[in-house]
Motif scaffolding. Sequence first.
Motif, PDB file in Angstrom:
ATOM      1  N   PRO A 505      32.102  37.906  44.566  1.00  0.00           N
ATOM      2  CA  PRO A 505      32.837  38.799  45.480  1.00  0.00           C
ATOM      3  C   PRO A 505      32.002  39.236  46.679  1.00  0.00           C
ATOM      4  CG  PRO A 505      33.238  39.445  43.213  1.00  0.00           C
ATOM      5  CD  PRO A 505      32.168  38.398  43.173  1.00  0.00           C
ATOM      6  N   CYS A 543      37.511  38.554  43.219  1.00  0.00           N
ATOM      7  CA  CYS A 543      37.293  39.580  42.181  1.00  0.00           C
ATOM      8  C   CYS A 543      38.153  39.283  40.953  1.00  0.00           C
ATOM      9  CB  CYS A 543      37.637  40.970  42.711  1.00  0.00           C
ATOM     10  SG  CYS A 543      36.438  41.661  43.847  1.00  0.00           S
ATOM     11  N   ALA A 570      33.535  43.153  38.396  1.00  0.00           N
ATOM     12  CA  ALA A 570      33.862  43.064  39.822  1.00  0.00           C
ATOM     13  C   ALA A 570      33.183  44.189  40.601  1.00  0.00           C
ATOM     14  CB  ALA A 570      35.377  43.124  40.016  1.00  0.00           C
ATOM     15  N   THR A 615      36.724  47.335  44.161  1.00  0.00           N
ATOM     16  CA  THR A 615      36.587  46.015  43.524  1.00  0.00           C
ATOM     17  C   THR A 615      36.707  46.123  42.011  1.00  0.00           C
ATOM     18  OG1 THR A 615      34.174  46.290  43.619  1.00  0.00           O
ATOM     19  CG2 THR A 615      35.212  45.005  45.375  1.00  0.00           C
TER      20      THR A 615
END
Length: 637
Positions: A505, A543, A570, A615
């Motif tokens: 990510p 993510c 994430a 996230t």
Amino acid sequence: MAIAAGPHRRLLPLLVAAVVLSAATPARAFYLPGVAPRDFQKNDELQVKVNKLSSTKTQLPYDYYFLDYCKPEAIKNSAENLGEVLRGDRIENSVYNFKMRRDESCKVVCRTKLSPEAAKNFKEKIDDEYRVNMILDNLPVVVPRQTREGSQTPSFEHGYRVGYKLKDDKYYINNHLSFKVLYHEDPNSPEARIVGFHVIPSSIKHEYGTWDDKNPTVQTCNANNKITPGSHTPQDVVPEAYVVFSYDVSFEASEIIWASRWDVYLLSSDSQIHWFSIINSLMIVLFLSGMVAMIMMRTLYKDIANYNQLDNQDEAQEETGWKLVHGDIFRPPVHSGLLCVYVGTGVQFFGMTVVTMMFALLGFLSPANRGGLMTAMVLLWVFMGVLAGYTSSRLYKMFKGTEWKKITLKTAFMFPGIIFALFFFLNALIWGEKSSGAVPFGTMFALFLLWFGISVPLVFVGSFLGFKQPAIEDPVKTNKIPRQIPEQAWYLQPAFSILAGGILPFGAVFIELFFILTSIWLNQFYYIFGFLFIVFIILIVTCAEITIVLCYFQLCSEDYHWWWRAYLTAGSSALYLFAYAIFYFFNKLEITKFVSGILYFGYMLIISYAFFVLTGTIGFYACFWFVRKIYASVKID
């Protein structure tokens, strides 16, 4: 049904077109249909307004009149929005007043005597490379730079330097300003619109005879003797010295149209590098995402087909894999209430981000609307409190919780409370430096009012509505006795898998992050929201996919503690974001003051914390959907 779908079909192409146009023309700022340009006739009054003094070395803005510049009879603050105050902008009137399309040369403004304190302040601001920001017809002043060889595009610096220091350790003040106002003529009327505002600062030690405040004149310059940098003896900064401030103004017709006048401020010298980097990042991340999705789909379908072909439970017990933990997979995690709070806060932040980007893509948050972006983010955060309350209470009810009011209070106060405590500490430091960046008491009270008066009640409304809904039912039953988890391989240990999960990510956003940090800390405008929206979509996909993959591996090794792991996998990308902020501080910035360093890391900590919540929530919901999907697909006796 066809009638209901009609508006959506018309809206979708418009939205896609907005994204494409915004990405394809990152340097173009457009105005909304209700924002009318101002037309000026010859000899109309033009008022130059002054904004803050800013420096990339200290990141501490100061009011223009903090230095001993010429002051008008009455200093008036222009209307400010919440975003302007939070940014440290202070728009005030000045002594620089022009007549439209009337050139003036060597106009004397005033003479000031530098006290020891005033001289000290000027020297400090020159040392810290402070710049003066001015505004004419909502256009910031720029200083033309020498163009590179072979470059056809002119480049500009925002604001002009307070002064400069030479090798002889003497300080010189830029006390003469040569303004150039660009205007676009209307061929059908005598009116014109301002499309450019340039300045070239100079330092000159003016010579004069007997000084008359009512009719000040100097011998150093006249209509035939233009002042340019280095053409005269410079004005040094010494206590008890008299400094005469003066200016020239010239008007020049331009082919630039009013709608394109902001292009100068938004042009990036690294546009080709920016395009290449973004496209390269997009291709890599999309390729990885496609590979991961393909592998996961093939493996999952094979697993589900095999499990559903088993004839009896004894055969199933001999199998290994994710089906074995079906009796524990939906067991509530430890600190389930805290997880509900963070997920609710993440949904609130996600809603704020999406709506803000929609407004930005449609041109509502143009740089011409100073403080608009910050104001929109604060207000949207407040109104999205209803989503935070709703999602946290729904999740809490699924965990069979009963004290929904306690969870609601935590949702309303935990994340905002931590952010506000950090913000209050940093604001106290700024206030201690006497900077105009310090948020005034009235604005602080307004923020409290937004929080307690609107956000908290909305969180309670959302929580009440969410808790009234029927509880989310699990696709499989949970056993009374928890299953023992076998010893895990080193690469499946929580710490390693969580840290590994944050790399992809972060890799999706780190190039765009460079441009965002440059706009925040190096006094640049950021308006490539088309790129940002595409990167945001890729961040969501990345993510979701990396969390699902690592969650799948975890379940295959018979570890059913996935709730917090999904959030942290994430969310760990925020650690890499903060690490990159440290790298950026030491490699790109020239901050030397201790207080400025604390401000930088304090604000980057707030940004990283918000990124963690955003996230983490995306990863959690992706894994939540995935787990429910696969366990609903197999036959459980």
